[in-house]
Each structure stands twice: as C-alpha cells, then as structure tokens.
Write an enzyme that holds these catalytic residues in place. Structure first.
Site, short mmCIF file in Angstrom:
data_model
loop_
_atom_site.label_atom_id
_atom_site.label_comp_id
_atom_site.label_asym_id
_atom_site.label_seq_id
_atom_site.Cartn_x
_atom_site.Cartn_y
_atom_site.Cartn_z
N ARG A 57 -18.35 52.02 -60.12
CA ARG A 57 -18.49 51.49 -61.48
C ARG A 57 -19.42 50.28 -61.46
O ARG A 57 -18.98 49.13 -61.43
CB ARG A 57 -17.12 51.10 -62.01
CG ARG A 57 -17.08 50.55 -63.42
CD ARG A 57 -17.56 51.51 -64.47
NE ARG A 57 -16.61 52.62 -64.60
CZ ARG A 57 -16.93 53.75 -65.24
NH1 ARG A 57 -18.14 53.92 -65.75
NH2 ARG A 57 -16.05 54.72 -65.31
N GLN B 164 -18.45 65.34 -65.31
CA GLN B 164 -19.31 64.38 -66.02
C GLN B 164 -20.33 63.75 -65.06
O GLN B 164 -19.97 63.27 -63.98
CB GLN B 164 -18.41 63.29 -66.63
CG GLN B 164 -19.05 61.97 -66.94
CD GLN B 164 -19.20 61.69 -68.44
OE1 GLN B 164 -19.30 62.61 -69.25
NE2 GLN B 164 -19.21 60.41 -68.76
N ARG C 120 -23.79 61.26 -57.75
CA ARG C 120 -23.15 59.96 -57.61
C ARG C 120 -21.84 60.02 -56.82
O ARG C 120 -21.26 58.97 -56.49
CB ARG C 120 -22.88 59.34 -59.00
CG ARG C 120 -21.90 60.10 -59.87
CD ARG C 120 -21.67 59.41 -61.19
NE ARG C 120 -20.67 60.09 -62.00
CZ ARG C 120 -20.07 59.54 -63.05
NH1 ARG C 120 -20.35 58.30 -63.40
NH2 ARG C 120 -19.17 60.23 -63.74
N HIS D 202 -28.46 55.40 -63.94
CA HIS D 202 -27.44 54.82 -64.82
C HIS D 202 -27.27 53.32 -64.52
O HIS D 202 -26.21 52.84 -64.14
CB HIS D 202 -26.12 55.55 -64.59
CG HIS D 202 -25.12 55.43 -65.71
ND1 HIS D 202 -24.60 54.22 -66.09
CD2 HIS D 202 -24.57 56.35 -66.52
CE1 HIS D 202 -23.74 54.42 -67.07
NE2 HIS D 202 -23.71 55.69 -67.36
N ASP E 222 -23.39 53.44 -77.52
CA ASP E 222 -23.66 54.58 -76.65
C ASP E 222 -24.78 55.38 -77.32
O ASP E 222 -24.54 56.39 -77.98
CB ASP E 222 -22.39 55.43 -76.47
CG ASP E 222 -22.51 56.41 -75.31
OD1 ASP E 222 -21.51 57.07 -75.00
OD2 ASP E 222 -23.62 56.51 -74.74
N GLU F 199 -30.43 52.78 -69.31
CA GLU F 199 -30.56 53.90 -68.38
C GLU F 199 -31.79 54.73 -68.73
O GLU F 199 -32.00 55.03 -69.90
CB GLU F 199 -29.29 54.76 -68.48
CG GLU F 199 -27.98 53.95 -68.47
CD GLU F 199 -26.79 54.69 -69.07
OE1 GLU F 199 -25.85 54.02 -69.55
OE2 GLU F 199 -26.81 55.93 -69.08
O1 TA6 Z 1 -24.59 56.92 -70.03
C1 TA6 Z 1 -23.65 56.55 -70.97
C2 TA6 Z 1 -22.40 57.38 -70.74
O2 TA6 Z 1 -22.72 58.73 -70.77
C3 TA6 Z 1 -21.30 57.01 -71.74
O3 TA6 Z 1 -21.07 58.03 -72.67
C4 TA6 Z 1 -20.10 56.69 -70.87
O4 TA6 Z 1 -19.31 57.78 -70.68
C5 TA6 Z 1 -20.77 56.24 -69.58
O5 TA6 Z 1 -21.86 57.09 -69.43
C6 TA6 Z 1 -19.91 56.15 -68.36
O6 TA6 Z 1 -19.55 57.38 -67.87
P1 TA6 Z 1 -18.54 57.47 -66.61
O7 TA6 Z 1 -18.42 58.95 -66.31
O8 TA6 Z 1 -19.20 56.71 -65.47
O9 TA6 Z 1 -17.26 56.85 -67.03
#
Ligand code: TA6
Length: 312
Positions: A67, A87, A92, A172, A218, A284
């Site tokens: 994070r 996601q 990563r 990111h 966002d 990003e």
């Molecule tokens: O890049 C922005 C985003 O896609 C947000 O929607 C938020 O979810 C963030 O990334 C963090 O994502 P994560 O999967 O690291 O919690």
C-alpha cells in the site's frame, strides 16, 4: 555502496562526490528502495526528503499488494464483471527477479532492471492469463537531475501470429504530500474524465487548470495527449513539488488516474491509516480505458514509462 541487492529488496544510495565536477553539479543525496514483491518502489528520497507515500500499515511480507510507493498494474487495470484476474492484475503481487544493475562512473546515477515472465507466475495466474509474456522494469535514480525514472517494456513471447497480447497497464504512483487540503494537480485542464467515486459515470471535461482534492477522488482521465506536451505538476501550498513526464513518445501512457480514498474509504482499508489520506495523492499514468487499451503482436515489445522530478 550505490546499489545493495538484499534478499527481498534492492536499495540504492547515491551520495554526490565531495568535489563537484561539470557532470555532478547540482547533485544532492538520493536513495531508493525497491521490493522484489511486485518490483514495488517503496521509497525515493531527494536531499533527505521522502517523495513517495508508504502507509504505516503497508504489508511488506509478500502476502498482499504493497500500500504505497509505485505498485505496478499489469495486465488488467481495476476489475470488471468476468475479469480473468484479481483487481489490478498480477504484476504487483508477483515476485520479480533482478536482471542487471548499473552505476554511472561518477556515482550520481544508478539503474536496476527487473524482469517478470509467464514462468514466474503462480499456476492460478498463468491459468487465468495464459499469454506467454516478458515484462522488463527499469528503475533509474539520478542525483543530478533529482529524478526517478520508471519504464516498462512488455514483450509478447507468442510464436504464432494469431496470439496478440491485449492488456491494460499503469504505474500506480502514491505521492507524499504535506497536506492534502493545500495540494493541487495541474496539467489536466480540458481533458475528459470519468469520476468513479460517484454513480454518474458520464465522461466530463475538466474546466479548470487546477484540480484540488477536497473529497473522495477517483478520476480516470482519458487520452491526455500528446504526452510530451502535457507534463503534470503536483503543487503543495501553491508551490510546484513534483513534475510527472510520460516517456516513450508514440507509445507513451495516454491515460491519467487521480485517486484519494478520503475519510470513509481510508477507514475501510486495513492496510491504510485512518488519517493517512491527508498525506498522499495517487497520480497514476497508464493505458487503462476500455478493457484492452493496448495490444502487442507476437515477438513485439511495447514501452512506456514516466520520469518523476523533485522540484527542490
Ligand atoms: O487507481 C485507482 C484505483 O483503481 C481506485 O479505484 C482504488 O481502488 C485504488 O485503485 C486502490 O486499489 P487497491 O486494489 O490497491 O485497493
């Protein structure tokens, strides 16, 4: 030692030579830490000042994405119904290898190249995303120009012609800010964005030169091009603090995402401190709009990257 390769990370420490020469004038101490887990840059300091945000609750044992710093998103940005991967994809959360390192003779510039290929993936990731690929990630710290350059190169290792490699990808980047209420981003005026923080997802054009962060943010800005002419700036207390330049010309990243979880989302994240939203903003760069923003033919390589410059 300018570059130290440890079991789980690589640490770069550049100290300007005592006697400045024409090539080293303006050099200041610079350091950088990159974890093999996700090839995640977790720290970059310029003259002792930390430029990146890393949560005090970040998990660094390889069990979760880190994070903070610069997590790498590949081959899938975000998630969507029927998405093959979790996601933000597997880059990563995978363990990368160090390919090579290099230090300039005057020790003011250091480079580390990391690699990830399909054979490095977990069985689950390889099954979900069978395309044979190779990703190289080059991290360069420059103590003279006060920059951190991060470049990705994605190669499609398929041998037969029908297997194009479509993907989305993104850096990111979590930038450290002194106070979010005094922070603004410039360089997005006139560009179209989708605000994922609200229900109404119709694209909107940003009308003003500056984007302050005053709530959960966002935003996905589409096609912020030409990249070479749209440098992004993050201002702190009205003073430019960081410049973001997208590299690689024709194949430069086209999209920009701006994210701050604000109060409620900050509380909802276990690996993020409740108040930490006040000291970070994610700016990003990537190719993320529509599920498969870019595609690479067999044997081909696509390159894109960014240069962060600390404005001292
Ligand atoms: O890049 C922005 C985003 O896609 C947000 O929607 C938020 O979810 C963030 O990334 C963090 O994502 P994560 O999967 O690291 O919690």
């Amino acid at each position: 030692m300018p570059i130290e390769t440890l079991q789980d990370k690589v640490v770069i420490s550049l100290t300007p030579p005592a006697l400045a020469t024409p090539t080293t004038t303006g050099a200041v101490p610079a350091t950088c830490t990159i974890y093999l887990h996700g090839a995640t840059v977790t720290s970059w300091t310029v003259n002792g000042r930390e430029m990146l945000f890393l949560s005090s609750k970040a998990i660094l044992d390889g069990s979760k994405p880190i994070r903070g710093g610069i997590p790498l998103v590949f081959p899938q940005f975000g998630t969507y119904p029927g998405a093959p991967l979790p996601q933000h994809g597997f880059a990563r959360t995978s363990t990368w290898r160090v390919l090579r390192t290099d230090v300039s003779p005057d020790e003011t510039k250091a480079t580390v190249v990391f690699v990830l290929t399909s054979s490095d993936l977990s069985l689950a990731a390889r099954t979900a995303w069978p395309t044979p690929f190779r990703l190289e990630y080059t991290v360069t710290v420059d103590a003279v120009h006060h920059t951190l350059a991060t470049d990705l190169a994605a190669t499609n290792l398929a041998t037969t012609t029908e297997f194009d490699m479509p993907f989305t990808w993104l850096l990111h980047t979590y930038l450290r800010v002194d106070a979010i209420e005094k922070t603004e981003i410039r360089g997005l005026e006139g560009h179209l964005y989708v605000n994922k923080a609200i229900a109404d997802r119709d694209p909107t054009t940003q009308a003003f030169p500056a984007l302050p962060i005053k709530e959960e943010t966002d935003r996905v800005y589409q096609n912020v091009v030409p990249a070479a002419e749209s440098h992004l700036h993050v201002l702190s207390g009205g003073r430019p603090a960081v410049e973001i330049v997208r590299t690689h010309g024709e194949t430069a990243f086209r999209d920009v995402v701006v994210w701050n979880p604000w109060v409620d989302k900050a509380k909802a994240m276990a690996d993020f401190g409740d108040d930490e939203y006040r000291h970070m903003v994610c700016v990003e760069v990537g190719d993320v709009v529509v599920p498969n923003a870019v595609s690479v033919a067999p044997g081909e390589t696509r390159r894109a990257g960014q240069v962060l410059r600390a404005l001292l």
